[in-house]
Design a protein around this motif. Structure first.
Motif, PDB file in Angstrom:
ATOM      1  N   THR A  74       0.840  -1.203   0.000  1.00 15.99           N
ATOM      2  CA  THR A  74       0.000   0.000   0.000  1.00 15.99           C
ATOM      3  C   THR A  74       0.871   1.249   0.000  1.00 15.99           C
ATOM      4  OG1 THR A  74      -0.192   0.288   2.400  1.00 15.99           O
ATOM      5  CG2 THR A  74      -1.770  -1.208   1.346  1.00 15.99           C
ATOM      6  N   LYS A 133      -3.957   4.483  -1.202  1.00 16.00           N
ATOM      7  CA  LYS A 133      -5.030   4.723  -0.228  1.00 16.00           C
ATOM      8  C   LYS A 133      -4.965   6.160   0.287  1.00 16.00           C
ATOM      9  CE  LYS A 133      -2.513   2.775   3.757  1.00 16.00           C
ATOM     10  NZ  LYS A 133      -2.338   4.029   4.490  1.00 16.00           N
ATOM     11  N   ALA A 138      -6.254   0.628   4.904  1.00 15.56           N
ATOM     12  CA  ALA A 138      -6.059   0.162   3.533  1.00 15.56           C
ATOM     13  C   ALA A 138      -7.371  -0.174   2.838  1.00 15.56           C
ATOM     14  CB  ALA A 138      -5.150  -1.066   3.540  1.00 15.56           C
ATOM     15  N   THR A 142     -10.692   2.253  -1.213  1.00 17.12           N
ATOM     16  CA  THR A 142      -9.789   1.502  -2.096  1.00 17.12           C
ATOM     17  C   THR A 142     -10.499   0.236  -2.588  1.00 17.12           C
ATOM     18  OG1 THR A 142      -8.808  -0.066  -0.516  1.00 17.12           O
ATOM     19  CG2 THR A 142      -7.860   2.167  -0.575  1.00 17.12           C
ATOM     20  N   SER A 170      -5.448  -0.466   9.450  1.00 13.64           N
ATOM     21  CA  SER A 170      -5.728  -1.448   8.391  1.00 13.64           C
ATOM     22  C   SER A 170      -6.050  -2.814   8.978  1.00 13.64           C
ATOM     23  CB  SER A 170      -4.518  -1.563   7.454  1.00 13.64           C
ATOM     24  OG  SER A 170      -4.251  -0.323   6.846  1.00 13.64           O
TER      25      SER A 170
END
Ligand code: TIU
Length: 225
Positions: A74, A133, A138, A142, A170
């Motif tokens: 990411t 992101k 995350a 997205t 995340s």
């Protein structure tokens, strides 16, 4: 899909997973956080604490590639027009340079700028997924959920920076979506060592309320369950 279940020693209990349904998620190992002159330093942080984990993340990434775990990288990033950056995020605090301002590595936290790139040692290769992101998590705004579902992924290993901000956010998002998650203890770092330790403690407390944690050495000893 064939099943081969493997196990690693983890806290608070053994972590069992099918490698074909497992992904490594490397969070935001970008120059903007790890090198001087980026977003992390603009917030007043000592970025050397983050650079120290690069060798461990390199080792983890090599292991994931060897074990055929799906690999996801990411990047915290914003569109050049900052239309995906809430003013509340851009105007927060009194940084030396705000998101979108020009710094020594280009515009801070803007997609495509030199500072927004993942560090060379961890560069994605063909077949690995890169998720841009705009938030700390995350999954927020997205395609990550859809990408994981399309591959039947059920288990996630987490690494990257920073432990208590983008990694923890995340991992909590993933936990709420039903994934079994493990944080690799020595492949994550914070600008605040006490926050890293506290995050590891809170993730695995209460029987693994957010998930599991384990050192990289435990992953290197992957064994049939
Ligand atoms: N990637 C990530 O954690 N973004 C941050 O802004 N982290 C801080 O610790 N500031």
């Amino acid at each position: 899909m064939t099943t081969r279940t493997v196990a690693i020693d983890a806290t608070p209990s053994t972590f069992v997973f099918d490698p074909l349904r497992t992904a490594l998620v490397i969070i935001d190992m970008q120059r903007d956080f790890i090198e001087p002159g980026g977003f992390g330093e603009s917030l007043g942080n000592d970025v050397s604490l983050l650079g120290a984990i690069v060798p461990a993340v390199v080792e983890l990434l090599a292991l994931a590639r060897l074990q055929n775990w799906f690999v996801i990288h990411t990047r915290e990033s914003h569109l050049p027009d900052l239309s995906d950056c809430p003013p509340a995020k851009r105007m927060r605090g009194a940084p030396d340079a705000r998101i979108g301002d020009v710094g020594p590595m280009g515009r801070i936290l803007v997609r495509g700028e030199p500072g927004n790139a993942i560090v060379d040692a961890l560069a994605p290769v063909a077949g690995e997924l890169v998720i841009d992101k705009p938030g700390k998590g995350a999954f927020h705004a997205t395609p990550l959920s859809a990408e994981l579902a399309a591959r039947g992924i059920t288990h996630l290993f987490f690494a990257g920076v920073t432990t208590e901000v983008c990694v923890q956010t995340s991992m909590r998002e993933a936990n709420d979506r039903g994934y079994d998650c493990l944080l690799v203890e020595d492949a994550t770092a914070s600008y605040f060592p006490a926050f890293k330790l506290a995050t590891i403690d809170m993730i695995r407390s209460q029987g693994g309320i957010v998930g599991w944690t384990a050192p990289l050495s435990a992953l290197a000893k992957v064994k049939d369950a």
